[in-house]
Structures are given as C-alpha cells and as structure tokens.
Design a protein around this motif. Sequence first.
Motif, short mmCIF file in Angstrom:
data_model
loop_
_atom_site.label_atom_id
_atom_site.label_comp_id
_atom_site.label_asym_id
_atom_site.label_seq_id
_atom_site.Cartn_x
_atom_site.Cartn_y
_atom_site.Cartn_z
N LEU A 1 -25.50 10.55 -19.09
CA LEU A 1 -26.76 11.73 -19.50
C LEU A 1 -26.03 12.41 -19.66
O LEU A 1 -25.03 12.81 -19.54
CB LEU A 1 -27.38 11.58 -17.40
CG LEU A 1 -27.25 11.53 -16.43
CD1 LEU A 1 -25.66 12.25 -16.23
CD2 LEU A 1 -28.19 10.74 -15.38
N PHE B 1 -34.12 11.97 -18.88
CA PHE B 1 -32.59 11.76 -18.98
C PHE B 1 -33.23 10.39 -20.12
O PHE B 1 -33.90 9.61 -19.55
CB PHE B 1 -31.46 11.96 -19.12
CG PHE B 1 -31.34 10.57 -17.69
CD1 PHE B 1 -32.02 9.38 -18.05
CD2 PHE B 1 -32.32 10.93 -15.81
CE1 PHE B 1 -31.20 8.42 -16.25
CE2 PHE B 1 -31.87 10.41 -14.99
CZ PHE B 1 -31.99 9.52 -15.30
N MET C 1 -28.17 17.28 -15.84
CA MET C 1 -28.66 15.72 -14.97
C MET C 1 -27.70 15.44 -14.29
O MET C 1 -28.45 14.56 -13.61
CB MET C 1 -30.08 14.81 -15.91
CG MET C 1 -30.56 15.22 -16.85
SD MET C 1 -32.00 16.46 -15.83
CE MET C 1 -32.22 18.15 -16.68
N THR D 1 -36.84 6.70 -21.69
CA THR D 1 -37.27 8.24 -21.31
C THR D 1 -37.28 8.34 -19.56
O THR D 1 -38.64 8.33 -19.33
CB THR D 1 -37.52 9.19 -22.10
OG1 THR D 1 -36.86 9.31 -23.03
CG2 THR D 1 -37.18 10.60 -20.94
#
Length: 590
Positions: free
Chosen positions: A119, A144, A123, A97
Amino acid sequence: MRGDGNEDLGLTASTGLDRRALLRGGALGGGLAMLQGLTPAWARTVSPGSLAEPLNGPEVALSIGHQMFTAGGKTAHAVTVNGSLPGPLIRLREGQTARLSVTNTLDEDTSIHWHGLLLPFQMDGVPGISFPGIRPRETFVYEFLVRQHGTYWYHSHSNMQEAIGLYGPLIIDPLTPDPVEYDREHVLVLSDWSALHPHQILDRLKKSPGYFNHQRTTLAGLIDGSDRMSLEERRRWGAMRMDPRDILDVNGTTYSYLINGHATDQNWTGLFRAGERVRLRIINASAMSIFNFRIPGLPMTVVAADGCDVRPVETDEFQLSVAETYDVVVRPTEDRAFALVAEAIDRSGMAVATLAPRAGMRAEAPPLRPVPNLTMRDMGMGGMGAMDHSGMAGMDHGAMNHSPGAMRDPENAPAEMAVGVGVDMIAPDPVDRLGERPLGLQDVDHRVLVYTDLVALTANRDQRAPSRSLEIHLTGNMERFMWGFDGRKFSELVEPIRFERNERVRVTLVNDTMMSHPIHLHGHFFELVTGGPRGRQPLKHTVNVAPGSKVTFDLTADAPGDWAFHCHLLMHMHAGMFNVVTVRPLEAEG
C-alpha cells in the motif's frame, strides 16, 4: 467449493449476545459467558468456521479502547479493537479500494499497521515514519487499493500495545478463483499474554537478560544426564560466559500462550466433518514467542507462506516465527478430536486447541518435549566442520579462542559495523541454514518443514539479476539487552537504508547473535534465495534468521517512500533493532 456446513452441525454464525451488556456485568473472569463477551465470533470457543461475523470491506470501522482480560488465572489491562481480543477478523477482496476508519478512545496515541500489505507508505501505520499516529479521540482513515490476496494480520506500532491485545487477523479473498481447494476454514491466531506490562518486562530484561529463563543447566541435570551436556561442554560454555539455553528472552514463566485468545484449559475448538478439506490460516501474532506447530496424527499440506501461494508440500511440523503466517490444508477422516499444538521453541509452555467433529470434545495435549541446547553452530561456527547437534563433541576447542573478547575482535568485523558496547559477539563463520531443521526439531522422527521446501506457485515477477549486493549484520549485547543493525541501535542519527526506486538488490542478513531474529520489511515482499527452481523463489515479508547464520534474499525496491525494517521480537525492536528503508524517488519526484 467452500461451505462451512453450519446447518448440518446445528450451529449458527452468531450467538446474538450483546457484548457491551456482558461487559457491564463486571470485570472479565474465567466464566465462559464473560470469555465469549470479549471474544469475536470467529474466535469463540466452538467455531463452526472462521467465516462467521467478519468485518467485510471495503468499508470497515474500528475502535481502539481499554478492557480487562483474563488468561492463565491472572487479569490485567488490555488494549482491544472493537472490544475484543484478538481484534475482529477483517475480510477484504483483492481489487477493491478499502477504507478502514480507526477511532482512538485511549488516553494515549495509537496506530494500526497492516502487516504484509502492499500500500502507499502513508497508509502503513508506523508513527514517526509514515504518519503522525492517531491521537486520543481522533479518527484516522486508511484508504488503499487491495493489490493481493492471502492471510495477513494487523497490529499496533505504538507504545507496545501489540503485546497487550491490539492485534487481529486480516484475510483477503482472491479476485480470481482460489488455487487452494477447501470446504471449511479456521483462522488460528497464536499469541502470548502476561499480566506483567510489556514496559515492566523490558525493564527486567535490561536489568537481567536471563530474568525469565528458569530452564538453565544445573548441577542436578549434569549428574542425572537430563541436561544432555558433558562436564567439558559445560566448562566451555561457562568460560564464554554464555548460556546454552538462552533461547527465548521471555517465555512460559511469565506468558500464557493463547490460540484465538484462549489458553489451553479454555479449549478453543474448531469443527469439521470427516473427509472435509479444512484450511487453517495460522498467524503468529505474539510479541516475543516463536512456536513449533503440529497436529499429532494429522498431516498438514502447506499451501501458502506469508500470504503468498506456494506449491503444496506435506509436512508434520513447522516453525512459525513471530509475525509469519502459514496456510495449511488438513483432511481428517476419523471421528475424533485432534490437538492443535503451538509449542514454544524453548519448550517452556504451549497453547493447545482442538479440531473436532462435535462441540464438547477435547484432544489430549501432548507433554512438553525436552529443552533444546544451543551448539557452536548457533554461535556462528557452522562452517567449521561437521557439527554434532547434541553438543560440541568432535571439535578442536583447544585451537579456538571463544573468549568474549575474541568474539568482539574489531579485526573480524566488517568495515560498515560499529564495534562498541552494542556488540558482544561477531559470528566467525556464519552459514546459510535455510535448509536446516529449526532449533529442537533436528532429531524428531517425523517430517519438518524448512524454508528450502517452499517454492512459489507462480513465477516471480521480476527475474532480473541484482545490480548490487548489501550485507546487514544483526548485532546485540545480550548482557545489556542492546540490539541493533551493524552495531547501531536505532536513533535519529542512524542513516536509513537507501534504495533507488525499482532497484534490484541482493541483501544478506548476518546474525552475529545467539538469538533468532524474525526480520520484517514493510511495504515489500522479498524472494528468499533458497537454491530452488529458477524464478520460483518463495516470497516472504518476514524471515527468521537463525542464531549464527545468514539469510539472503533478492529485493525489488518498487514501493517509493519510507518503510520500517526491524526485528519483530517486540522487545528487540524497542531496544534498537530497527531502521528505516527509504526508496526514492517518490511519485511526485519521478
């Protein structure tokens, strides 16, 4: 096995220079010390391997600010990331992540789009579409899950900052063993640079679309044969009020072409040991420049396109449109320098770097090749009999009406197209050209990669037949420098392109113009319909649609949200070739 072999070459991963101290010394000039001060370690003039000094995830901090930058003997303002151009190499790993905090020190809004990444749309980094943007003296944290591996890049989606330095490479290492075997890698970021601000460039193009084209056919070229066109061909082009050398809107007359922020005379050098397998991760991060890339005397094996693994295919040259990425593996066995050549497709200039066994070597740059001429095939007449790429010979031009009025005839337009001032041409017979050699490379005496050579290394995940088809026309008025989809330039009044979540759609892009358009869809990969092995269509996030041609791809709309869809020629996007793809329902609505 991977290793950069720095110890054997007597090189270290970092020079230990204090970048801020160097910059305090004054404006950046042509001196090597100043150049190195603005350039991240991975992109410095002598690079042992691009694994040096990356920003490793999952936690990455970026700061966007101002610098002065020099290339082509001219110094101008740049927008940089962490004080460098290109920006720092970001290295992530599949499965982690990522948290990328971006601080804006400018006096204007900014943004970063993670080009090619899968994503959440919030984002994705497109102001007004997926988030508000990053205001001055604010920090935005992109977070993400990293769901892929390969070669990608990042760039601004604000105020054309991408054209003045806000871009950089992004490499994602695979969670499982890499299918590509190599001993060393180098990242090559291709770009264009002008001391003229992009807003000034766009203003000149709107006033005179041919402002930067200094390679037009001439009377002298007709007489001495250098234009490679007959008097009759010249007459026909003149009657259509079209230019057979209108290939790039902005070119080497104003741009300096760069590799890793270096012009040719600065001789960026990547090192190798004879016999090593060297992976080159090549990214076209330019604003307006399409390149033909080659390494004279050294075959290249293409192993990935747009970050996705493909069956290895050996070639000698390939075209790299704006925003595309290709990974190639080379294996130099000779103790000599090789030229890394990125030549603009209109042959108005090139960037040349060096691949060498030792620092201080310079490969000889090849001469620019002759300027190519467009043909009737580039006007969407590709299916009207066999074409001679050297011109228009053999066609019955008397039976065809090539007047601009006829090319705009509303009766020839599809029902969904708005035919008005934004459309100066409708391709009468566009054909699929994915299997054709690109412009200017039709007759070279070596191998040239074409899209139909690309075959996915692993089977496509979704092999359902499309449930519906969608046709989108790429349109423009070159005299007024207006661009759009289906005759409409982007505004709040343009309807978005709508997909149901997980819908399988066959999309055909029809280029009704005489310009190439690299079309990019955010948040998704699509499968090019190439006629290759079933279930192994190559995945792309950007595809170059040749003049007067059509491209078909299959899309699984599996990413809910609102996504940008646009031509990646920056001036074309800003002049209207942009829309929003909306995929519904969202997670909360599902």
